[in-house]
Design a protein around this motif. Structure first.
Motif, short mmCIF file in Angstrom:
data_model
loop_
_atom_site.label_atom_id
_atom_site.label_comp_id
_atom_site.label_asym_id
_atom_site.label_seq_id
_atom_site.Cartn_x
_atom_site.Cartn_y
_atom_site.Cartn_z
N LYS A 129 24.60 -25.38 -15.63
CA LYS A 129 25.16 -25.03 -16.94
C LYS A 129 24.06 -24.84 -17.97
O LYS A 129 24.23 -24.11 -18.95
N ASN B 140 42.28 -27.59 -8.08
CA ASN B 140 42.95 -26.53 -8.84
C ASN B 140 42.81 -26.73 -10.35
O ASN B 140 42.84 -25.77 -11.12
N ASN B 141 42.68 -27.99 -10.75
CA ASN B 141 42.57 -28.29 -12.18
C ASN B 141 41.12 -28.44 -12.64
O ASN B 141 40.87 -28.70 -13.82
N PHE B 142 40.19 -28.27 -11.70
CA PHE B 142 38.77 -28.46 -12.03
C PHE B 142 38.12 -27.11 -12.25
O PHE B 142 38.05 -26.27 -11.34
N GLN B 143 37.67 -26.89 -13.48
CA GLN B 143 37.04 -25.62 -13.81
C GLN B 143 35.67 -25.50 -13.13
O GLN B 143 34.85 -26.41 -13.21
N GLY B 144 35.46 -24.43 -12.43
CA GLY B 144 34.18 -24.20 -11.78
C GLY B 144 34.11 -24.70 -10.35
O GLY B 144 33.05 -24.69 -9.73
N TYR B 145 35.27 -25.15 -9.82
CA TYR B 145 35.30 -25.61 -8.42
C TYR B 145 35.20 -24.40 -7.50
O TYR B 145 36.04 -23.52 -7.52
N THR B 146 34.14 -24.35 -6.72
CA THR B 146 33.87 -23.19 -5.87
C THR B 146 33.90 -23.58 -4.39
O THR B 146 33.98 -24.76 -4.04
N CYS C 213 25.25 -29.76 -11.42
CA CYS C 213 26.19 -29.10 -12.33
C CYS C 213 25.59 -28.97 -13.72
O CYS C 213 25.70 -27.91 -14.36
N LYS D 75 43.30 -31.79 -7.75
CA LYS D 75 42.11 -31.93 -8.59
C LYS D 75 41.25 -30.67 -8.56
O LYS D 75 40.68 -30.26 -9.57
#
Length: 249
Positions: A247, A59-65, A243, A57
């Motif tokens: 944004k 790796n597939n989640f944009q913006g995961y820091t 989040c 999840k």
């Protein structure tokens, strides 16, 4: 005096669970040890599965820091032990079918109530953002319509643009109000549902037989579990709001 160095002392909670269904408790230490080892293996296997799911999840989640990952880990570390303790205490009381169903019913209604409450507050935050001057009609993508812009007569063009703007603003406000009303109705519905379940639990204490009545400790466990549910959902929506805010900036 000499004392045996192989003596194992098991917590009474473990012994109560493990030995309750054992007729022969001669090898108490071995029984407790096997029970603990089996559960540790199961937990390690489950942890490995969850770690794999989290990695997929993430790796597939944009913006995961890294900061988001650390926040998740902190939450898990702070709440895992207390959740396991509650679960252990719950099973220690050997709940009957009625008590299990009651616990499930109250926890589910608490989850619905808290989720609808947080969703309502999150929606208000989103609407407040879209009502900011920076999000006004003039800054939107629909403020320049090719058909209206193509009109040569300035007076006609301005009149049509004014009407277009009024309709757009009214429509947006109507949609916002509809969303907010729907969320508010759902919040009230789930709030009342949970309150009814709590009242049913309190009232049942006066009508149930002694085998089905809830002990004060069991009631406390239900309350603690509900508090944990609220904390978890609040944490999720806190992250959602952060989040959205990041944004929006």
């Amino acid at each position: 005096l000499s004392y045996p160095t192989t003596l194992s002392i098991w917590p009474k909670e473990i012994k109560a669970i493990v030995l309750s269904n054992k007729k022969d408790t001669t090898n108490e230490n071995e029984i407790c040890l096997k029970f603990t080892d089996d559960h540790l293996c199961a937990l390690q296997h489950q942890l490995k599965q969850y770690q794999q799911e989290l990695n997929i999840k993430a790796n597939n989640f944009q913006g995961y820091t890294l900061s988001i990952h650390e926040m998740f880990m902190t939450y898990i570390e702070e709440n895992l032990n207390s959740s396991l303790t509650l679960k252990l205490e719950y099973f220690q009381h050997k709940p009957n079918e009625y008590q299990r169903q009651l616990m499930k019913q109250i926890c589910e209604s608490k989850h619905e109530q808290e989720t609808s409450e947080q969703e309502y507050e999150f929606l208000k935050q989103q609407i407040a953002y879209y009502n900011l001057p920076s999000q006004s009609f003039e800054f939107s993508t629909i403020s320049h319509h090719p058909l209206i812009d193509s009109i040569q007569n300035l007076t006609v063009r301005e009149a049509l643009m004014k009407q277009f703007k009024e309709v757009a603003i009214q429509s947006r406000n109507a949609v916002f109000n509809m969303y907010l009303k729907s969320a508010e109705d759902q919040r009230e519905e789930y709030k009342k549902k949970h309150e009814v379940n709590i009242k049913k639990m309190d009232a049942s204490q006066h009508t149930l037989n002694n085998n089905e009545k809830l002990s004060s400790i069991f009631v406390q466990l239900i309350n603690e579990r509900c508090n944990k549910i609220s904390e978890r959902i609040q944490c999720i929506y806190k992250y959602k709001r952060q989040c959205f805010q990041s944004k929006s900036n």
